[in-house]
Design an enzyme around this catalytic site. Structure first.
Site, short mmCIF file in Angstrom:
data_model
loop_
_atom_site.label_atom_id
_atom_site.label_comp_id
_atom_site.label_asym_id
_atom_site.label_seq_id
_atom_site.Cartn_x
_atom_site.Cartn_y
_atom_site.Cartn_z
N ALA A 1 23.91 72.97 -33.15
CA ALA A 1 23.08 73.94 -33.88
C ALA A 1 23.88 75.15 -34.37
CB ALA A 1 21.92 74.38 -32.99
N ALA A 2 24.54 75.83 -33.43
CA ALA A 2 25.23 77.07 -33.79
C ALA A 2 26.44 76.79 -34.67
CB ALA A 2 25.65 77.81 -32.52
N ARG B 1 28.75 78.98 -47.70
CA ARG B 1 27.91 79.59 -48.73
C ARG B 1 28.43 80.98 -49.11
NH1 ARG B 1 22.41 78.78 -46.91
NH2 ARG B 1 23.19 76.68 -47.10
N CYS C 1 16.47 68.76 -29.34
CA CYS C 1 15.07 69.02 -28.99
C CYS C 1 14.21 67.77 -29.18
CB CYS C 1 14.51 70.15 -29.84
SG CYS C 1 15.60 71.57 -29.91
N ASP D 1 24.33 78.46 -27.41
CA ASP D 1 24.06 78.35 -25.98
C ASP D 1 25.21 78.83 -25.09
OD1 ASP D 1 21.64 77.28 -26.60
OD2 ASP D 1 21.92 75.40 -25.51
N TYR E 1 -9.52 83.49 -39.41
CA TYR E 1 -10.57 82.79 -38.64
C TYR E 1 -11.29 81.77 -39.51
CZ TYR E 1 -15.17 81.57 -37.01
OH TYR E 1 -16.27 80.83 -36.68
P1 FAD Z 1 25.07 72.53 -28.01
O1 FAD Z 1 23.87 71.87 -28.53
O2 FAD Z 1 25.37 72.46 -26.57
O3 FAD Z 1 26.32 71.95 -28.80
C1 FAD Z 1 27.64 72.32 -28.53
C2 FAD Z 1 28.54 71.18 -28.92
O4 FAD Z 1 29.89 71.60 -28.75
C3 FAD Z 1 28.38 69.94 -28.06
O5 FAD Z 1 28.14 68.79 -28.82
C4 FAD Z 1 29.70 69.81 -27.31
O6 FAD Z 1 30.10 68.47 -27.11
C5 FAD Z 1 30.64 70.53 -28.26
N1 FAD Z 1 31.81 71.04 -27.55
C6 FAD Z 1 31.85 71.71 -26.38
N2 FAD Z 1 33.12 72.00 -26.06
C7 FAD Z 1 33.88 71.53 -27.05
C8 FAD Z 1 35.27 71.53 -27.30
N3 FAD Z 1 36.11 72.07 -26.42
N4 FAD Z 1 35.73 70.93 -28.41
C9 FAD Z 1 34.87 70.39 -29.32
N5 FAD Z 1 33.54 70.35 -29.14
C10 FAD Z 1 33.05 70.93 -28.02
N6 FAD Z 1 15.52 74.38 -27.84
C11 FAD Z 1 14.43 74.91 -28.44
O7 FAD Z 1 14.53 76.00 -29.00
N7 FAD Z 1 13.23 74.24 -28.43
C12 FAD Z 1 13.08 73.03 -27.86
O8 FAD Z 1 11.99 72.43 -27.90
C13 FAD Z 1 14.21 72.44 -27.21
N8 FAD Z 1 14.10 71.24 -26.61
C14 FAD Z 1 15.23 70.68 -26.04
C15 FAD Z 1 15.10 69.43 -25.44
C16 FAD Z 1 16.21 68.84 -24.86
C17 FAD Z 1 16.08 67.49 -24.21
C18 FAD Z 1 17.46 69.50 -24.87
C19 FAD Z 1 18.68 68.87 -24.25
C20 FAD Z 1 17.59 70.76 -25.46
C21 FAD Z 1 16.47 71.36 -26.05
N9 FAD Z 1 16.55 72.62 -26.64
C22 FAD Z 1 15.44 73.17 -27.22
C23 FAD Z 1 17.80 73.40 -26.60
C24 FAD Z 1 18.62 73.25 -27.88
O9 FAD Z 1 18.85 71.89 -28.12
C25 FAD Z 1 19.94 74.01 -27.72
O10 FAD Z 1 19.63 75.36 -27.52
C26 FAD Z 1 20.84 73.89 -28.93
O11 FAD Z 1 21.21 72.57 -29.15
C27 FAD Z 1 22.09 74.74 -28.72
O12 FAD Z 1 22.98 74.52 -29.74
P2 FAD Z 1 24.50 74.93 -29.60
O13 FAD Z 1 25.16 74.54 -30.88
O14 FAD Z 1 24.64 76.32 -29.16
O15 FAD Z 1 25.08 74.07 -28.38
#
Ligand code: FAD
Length: 458
Positions: free
Chosen positions: A10-11, A21, A42, A281, A425
């Site tokens: 996501a981030a 962009r 999610c 995260d 409403y």
């Molecule tokens: P991540 O999704 O953790 O992605 C980080 C990526 O970086 C990973 O793929 C990892 O492999 C990669 N990475 C790490 N270290 C390295 C490295 N050294 N080199 C290269 N790559 C690396 N959030 C909501 O807001 N609402 C919801 O309903 C919700 N439901 C969820 C349900 C489930 C089952 C799960 C697991 C999560 C849910 N979330 C939800 C949380 C949401 O998915 C996360 O907050 C979001 O994905 C965070 O994104 P991110 O990019 O910060 O980190």
């Protein structure tokens, strides 16, 4: 100028797209350890049950799509070391095993979080899983296809465990949920936990509270879960006891880690190292109600932070700010929407706030309209100012109620402001007076009695 992004969900992907962009000239490379980018984590519980009917629907953007906008996205590539002094990276191609060096001018760390498997004997058994990425889903799905589990046990009563309970039931499994605390949905108050537990019971989920799992029992693959002096037979276990921010790589490079255990960033998503930003995260932020650092790992927030980090890194300016969070969140468990924003009473107390609250359980639409059911809403305000500091809801329409309250907290409104707020409403959508207005009216009465007519200034 070369921008490198570590992590591609996501981030990271939001930061990459945004960077492209605002600056069409720069080189952008994104390294992602998993085999796919832009995973909609999610959606994973719903993919398991088949509500989402194809795996590829949870991949929002592929490396090919990124390359069309001039972003090089390398999947199954893990960044193993950051040498910030020389602005160099050590990268491992996880497919070939090859290790190579890369360099950057600016870096964004979006390494996210990982699911925690606690050190319980048997946690490594076949049939015991966690769920974070599509690759975890693949493992669970393969196991289901091979063994057709009849019973499943979920460890952990947080939102992911609760979503899983519903989705495994949808597969026809007999589902149990084991939670070490004395209630589920601990981020919420007791009233919400009780409603969630009742909903689980109504749908046949066995809920076991107050005992930690001691062991997973096996006959080659998992067969049971031992806790509280008993053994529960099970064919499948999914552990959802929490996640940890992935900060090791950043920490080794000299990035400062905050008190929550996640990376510390400023409002521009800058770390303590020059030319290094971070988002999602793996970072901590500020709770806008308590003013305290918090770690709230959520997908919408990760996107918002990624936008700020991508913009600032691509321009080299402090162009955007991320102010912090209220901790607004929502999940669905069977027929119940469960949502919160701001602080629970417990959290407010821990932050040193004195609170006053009111709750209602009222019709979720006009009483005569088909399908009417009850919805619960609790409003929590600062006892001194009447300002709303938190809200929790359970029932149909909890999403709308909590979003109204989140906006009220964001706008620093008091309970008195909400009594006459003009909300939509119509009979199918709500009772004539929104539960927000009903709860605010009770809360305002309490507040005015307590403050003996002292007028509240916004
Ligand atoms: P991540 O999704 O953790 O992605 C980080 C990526 O970086 C990973 O793929 C990892 O492999 C990669 N990475 C790490 N270290 C390295 C490295 N050294 N080199 C290269 N790559 C690396 N959030 C909501 O807001 N609402 C919801 O309903 C919700 N439901 C969820 C349900 C489930 C089952 C799960 C697991 C999560 C849910 N979330 C939800 C949380 C949401 O998915 C996360 O907050 C979001 O994905 C965070 O994104 P991110 O990019 O910060 O980190």
């Amino acid at each position: 100028m070369r921008l490198v992004i570590v992590g591609g969900v996501a981030a990271g992907t939001k930061a990459a797209s945004r960077a492209r962009r605002v600056n069409p000239e720069i080189e952008i490379t994104l390294y992602q350890a998993e085999p796919e980018t832009s995973i909609s984590e999610c959606g994973l519980p719903y993919l398991l049950s088949g509500v989402v009917n194809a795996r590829e629907r949870l991949v929002a953007r592929t490396p090919q799509k990124f390359s069309e906008s001039g972003i090089e996205a390398l999947t199954s590539h893990r960044v193993e070391e950051i040498d910030h002094q020389n602005k160099k990276l050590t990268v491992r191609d996880l497919t070939s095993g090859e290790v190579f060096e890369d360099s950057y001018d600016r870096l964004i760390i979006t390494t996210g979080a990982r699911a925690v498997l606690p050190p319980i004997p048997g946690a490594e058994l076949d049939g015991v899983f966690k769920l974070r990425f599509l690759t975890d889903y693949d493992d669970i799905q393969r196991y289901i296809d091979e063994y057709s589990p009849r019973t499943a046990t979920i460890i952990g009563g947080g939102y992911i465990g609760l979503e899983l309970a519903e989705n495994l039931c949808a597969l026809g499994m007999e589902v149990s949920l084991v939670e070490g605390a004395d209630r589920v949905a601990l981020a919420y108050g007791l009233e919400v936990s009780e409603r969630v537990e009742a909903e689980l019971g109504k749908h046949g989920v066995g809920v076991y509270l107050g005992d930690l799992v001691e062991e997973f029992v096996s006959d080659g693959r998992v067969r049971g879960v031992r806790f509280g002096g008993m053994e529960l037979e099970t064919d499948l276990v999914i552990v959802g006891v929490g996640i940890k921010p992935c900060v090791d790589l950043a920490e080794r490079a000299g990035v400062e880690i905050g008190g929550t255990g996640a990376i510390r960033v400023d409002r521009n998503m800058k770390t303590n190292l020059p030319e290094v930003w971070s988002a999602g995260d793996c970072v901590e932020t500020v709770n806008l109600v308590s003013g305290e650092p918090v770690w709230v790992p959520l997908g919408d927030t990760a996107n918002q932070m990624g936008r700020v980090a991508g913009t600032n890194a691509a321009t080299g300016e402090d162009r955007l700010e991320f102010p912090g969070v209220l901790g607004t969140g929502i999940f669905k468990v069977f027929g119940l929407g469960v949502a919160k924003t701001g602080l629970s009473e417990e959290e407010a107390e821990a932050a040193g706030l004195k609170t006053i609250s009111a709750d209602v359980e009222v019709a979720d639409r006009a009483g005569y309209y088909p399908g009417v059911a009850k919805v619960f809403l609790k409003l929590i305000a600062d006892r001194e100012t009447g300002r709303i500091v938190g809200a929790e809801s359970a029932g149909q329409g909890a999403d709308k109620l909590v979003d109204v309250c989140a906006t009220a907290i964001w706008g620093k409104l008091s309970c008195l402001d909400l009594v006459n707020i003009d909300l939509a409403y119509s009979p199918p959508y709500g009772p004539v007076l929104s539960p927000v207005i009903q709860a605010a009216t009770i809360l305002s009465g309490k507040f005015e009695r307590e403050t003996e007519g002292v007028r509240v200034l916004k």
